[in-house]
Motif scaffolding. Structure first.
Motif, PDB file in Angstrom:
ATOM      1  N   GLU A   1       0.835  -1.207   0.000  1.00 51.43           N
ATOM      2  CA  GLU A   1       0.000   0.000   0.000  1.00 51.43           C
ATOM      3  C   GLU A   1       0.869   1.257   0.000  1.00 51.43           C
ATOM      4  N   SER A   2       1.965   1.207   0.736  1.00 50.24           N
ATOM      5  CA  SER A   2       2.844   2.380   0.805  1.00 50.24           C
ATOM      6  C   SER A   2       3.639   2.586  -0.471  1.00 50.24           C
ATOM      7  N   HIS A   3       3.597   1.594  -1.391  1.00 48.42           N
ATOM      8  CA  HIS A   3       4.330   1.704  -2.655  1.00 48.42           C
ATOM      9  C   HIS A   3       3.400   1.668  -3.863  1.00 48.42           C
ATOM     10  N   MET A   4       2.116   1.983  -3.643  1.00 48.16           N
ATOM     11  CA  MET A   4       1.144   1.976  -4.739  1.00 48.16           C
ATOM     12  C   MET A   4       0.379   3.303  -4.762  1.00 48.16           C
ATOM     13  N   PRO A   5       1.066   4.403  -5.095  1.00 45.64           N
ATOM     14  CA  PRO A   5       0.418   5.720  -5.030  1.00 45.64           C
ATOM     15  C   PRO A   5      -0.707   5.902  -6.032  1.00 45.64           C
ATOM     16  N   VAL A   6      -0.642   5.265  -7.175  1.00 48.73           N
ATOM     17  CA  VAL A   6      -1.711   5.403  -8.164  1.00 48.73           C
ATOM     18  C   VAL A   6      -2.996   4.776  -7.633  1.00 48.73           C
TER      19      VAL A   6
ATOM     20  N   ASN B   1      -3.677   4.238  -4.571  1.00 50.53           N
ATOM     21  CA  ASN B   1      -4.124   5.043  -3.433  1.00 50.53           C
ATOM     22  C   ASN B   1      -4.990   6.214  -3.891  1.00 50.53           C
ATOM     23  N   GLN B   2      -4.616   6.812  -5.019  1.00 50.98           N
ATOM     24  CA  GLN B   2      -5.416   7.920  -5.537  1.00 50.98           C
ATOM     25  C   GLN B   2      -6.782   7.422  -6.008  1.00 50.98           C
ATOM     26  N   VAL B   3      -6.795   6.248  -6.650  1.00 55.58           N
ATOM     27  CA  VAL B   3      -8.073   5.654  -7.051  1.00 55.58           C
ATOM     28  C   VAL B   3      -8.920   5.346  -5.823  1.00 55.58           C
TER      29      VAL B   3
ATOM     30  N   VAL C   1      -9.359  -1.750  -2.207  1.00 59.34           N
ATOM     31  CA  VAL C   1      -9.745  -0.527  -2.920  1.00 59.34           C
ATOM     32  C   VAL C   1     -11.157  -0.669  -3.484  1.00 59.34           C
ATOM     33  N   VAL C   2     -11.461  -1.828  -4.069  1.00 61.10           N
ATOM     34  CA  VAL C   2     -12.812  -2.076  -4.568  1.00 61.10           C
ATOM     35  C   VAL C   2     -13.804  -2.056  -3.407  1.00 61.10           C
ATOM     36  N   GLN C   3     -13.418  -2.639  -2.284  1.00 63.60           N
ATOM     37  CA  GLN C   3     -14.249  -2.621  -1.084  1.00 63.60           C
ATOM     38  C   GLN C   3     -14.487  -1.181  -0.609  1.00 63.60           C
ATOM     39  N   ALA C   4     -13.457  -0.343  -0.699  1.00 58.19           N
ATOM     40  CA  ALA C   4     -13.588   1.056  -0.284  1.00 58.19           C
ATOM     41  C   ALA C   4     -14.592   1.804  -1.146  1.00 58.19           C
TER      42      ALA C   4
END
Length: 426
Positions: A31-36, A38-40, A71-74
């Motif tokens: 998660e800390s290395h997936m900034p794209v 995270n923006q989604v 992310v889909v859950q969010a």
């Protein structure tokens, strides 16, 4: 324990919930290395595009996939997830996802019956949307359980093998839902297939064999985008690279990229390492095994374990034994040893951790946004294989540049008018 729901725990099948703390550490790291992505996620949290919907995911179930599920859950979805390969599932990640409220039906190395049962049970949740990898979910829906198609609005497919299966269904007029071909997006094949596969294949080979690549001959079977990446990394590690192909254009490209090109029956005599990346079956088979060097090492980076013909190899072996984790030794009748990595399954996930987080960041952002696109347009897009819209591809690339602190030029209004007009080219 985190915010685990009672339903996710009751409905899940995982190896051991006590493994969850290690899984959380892995997920937190990616998660800390997936900034794209995270923006989604921030976009989805605000918009709730999947509120009240069920999503079933079948992907290689490791930490990066787990974060996609979150992310889909969010975005408001009730998520059920299962694996897409028996050897790529990580049990600690599965347990962590259950604690995070995702229903998980997966464990490392299930028997074939159990593996299939997980896929079917994931579909029996009656999802509105699916994410598939290799086409297993779609194949079950069309061949065995068409009764489960009724609720499904559509989905997205991750890899080349799955798209081949989807297009075959579409060609025969049998496809019953819209599916976005995420693998064919620019940000997928240019970066994931090339840089991700190239690096992760050799991460797995080096970790598993603990042997040097420099100075040896690597035979790359197939020169699509994955093959290009594998050949590039092999060259970077100091190997002599041979490419085999059935496509004349790709063969010319491999030659002009500086690699030796020849038929497999000739390459088989030279190779120290073999990597198959074709999506087809039996690309290394009987006659090839007969002429290989003593000590040749075989690996597959295609989705299914059919590219190396294991039956032909077994029939020629006087004995088979496991000499290291994920390395099987086949002793030929003449005394030669041929080694097969990860049972001929996807080596970068069967014997490694798969693509780097920064690579899957872009791919899984494509997946998430493509799923939203299907949900937004499923009533009008028809039952077909769809390309990822350019706007989504470009959005993901723009997020990536932003995360890197890189700025690019923009066309002026005058330049846009010039490019759009046939009459203004003076």
């Amino acid at each position: 324990m985190r915010s685990m729901s009672t339903s996710s725990l009751q409905n899940s099948v995982v190896k051991d919930m006590a493994l969850a703390p290690d899984g959380h550490l892995k997920i937190d790291w990616v998660e800390s290395h997936m900034p794209v992505l995270n923006q989604v996620r921030r976009q989805f949290e605000a918009e709730q595009p999947f509120k009240g919907l069920k999503v079933t995911i079948s992907l290689h179930l490791e930490a990066k996939t787990a974060y996609l599920a979150k992310v889909v859950q969010a975005g408001g979805a009730e998520v059920t997830i299962t694996g897409s390969n028996p050897l790529s599932t990580q049990d600690d990640v599965c347990a962590a996802l259950v604690e995070d409220g995702v229903t998980v039906l997966a464990k490392y190395n299930p028997d074939p019956v159990e593996y299939k049962e997980f896929l079917i049970r994931a579909l029996e949740t009656k999802p509105d949307l699916i994410i598939d990898d290799g086409g297993d979910l779609v194949t079950i829906l069309h061949a065995e359980r068409p009764d489960l198609l009724e609720t499904i609005r559509g989905g997205a497919e991750e890899t080349t093998t799955g798209i081949i299966r989807l297009k075959a269904l579409e060609k025969e007029g049998l496809l019953k839902l819209p599916m976005v071909a995420v693998n064919d997006a620019y940000c997928k094949y240019l970066f994931d297939n090339r840089y991700g596969t190239g690096q992760s294949v050799f991460d797995a080979i080096n970790r598993t064999t603990n042997l040097v690549v420099a100075g040896k001959t690597v035979v790359v079977v197939g020169y699509g985008w994955c093959g290009k990446g594998v050949a590039m990394r092999a060259k970077g590690l100091g190997a002599k690279v041979v490419v085999t192909e059935v496509d004349a254009i790709r063969a010319v490209e491999a030659h002009m990229d500086g690699f030796h090109v020849m038929p497999m029956v000739e390459a088989a005599k030279l190779g120290d390492f073999f990597v198959t990346v074709t999506g087809n079956r039996d690309v290394i088979s009987g006659d090839h095994f007969d002429v290989m060097k003593d000590g040749a090492i075989l690996s597959n980076a295609g989705h299914f374990d059919i590219e190396v013909n294991k039956m032909d190899l077994s029939e020629r072996a006087s004995s088979i034994r496991t000499v290291r984790k994920n390395i099987e030794e086949y002793k030929m009748a003449d005394g030669r040893n041929i080694y097969l990595l990860a049972e001929g399954r996807l080596v970068n996930l069967g014997a490694g951790d798969g693509h780097p987080a920064e690579i899957m960041d872009m791919t899984f952002a494509l997946q998430a946004l493509s799923l939203k696109y299907v949900n937004d347009h499923y009533q009008t897009i028809g039952k077909s294989v769809l390309n990822v819209p350019y706007e989504i591809d470009n959005q993901v690339a723009s997020y990536k540049l932003e995360s890197l602190g890189i700025e690019i030029d923009r066309l002026s209004e005058e330049q846009i008018r010039y490019m759009d007009s046939w009459a203004s080219h003076e």
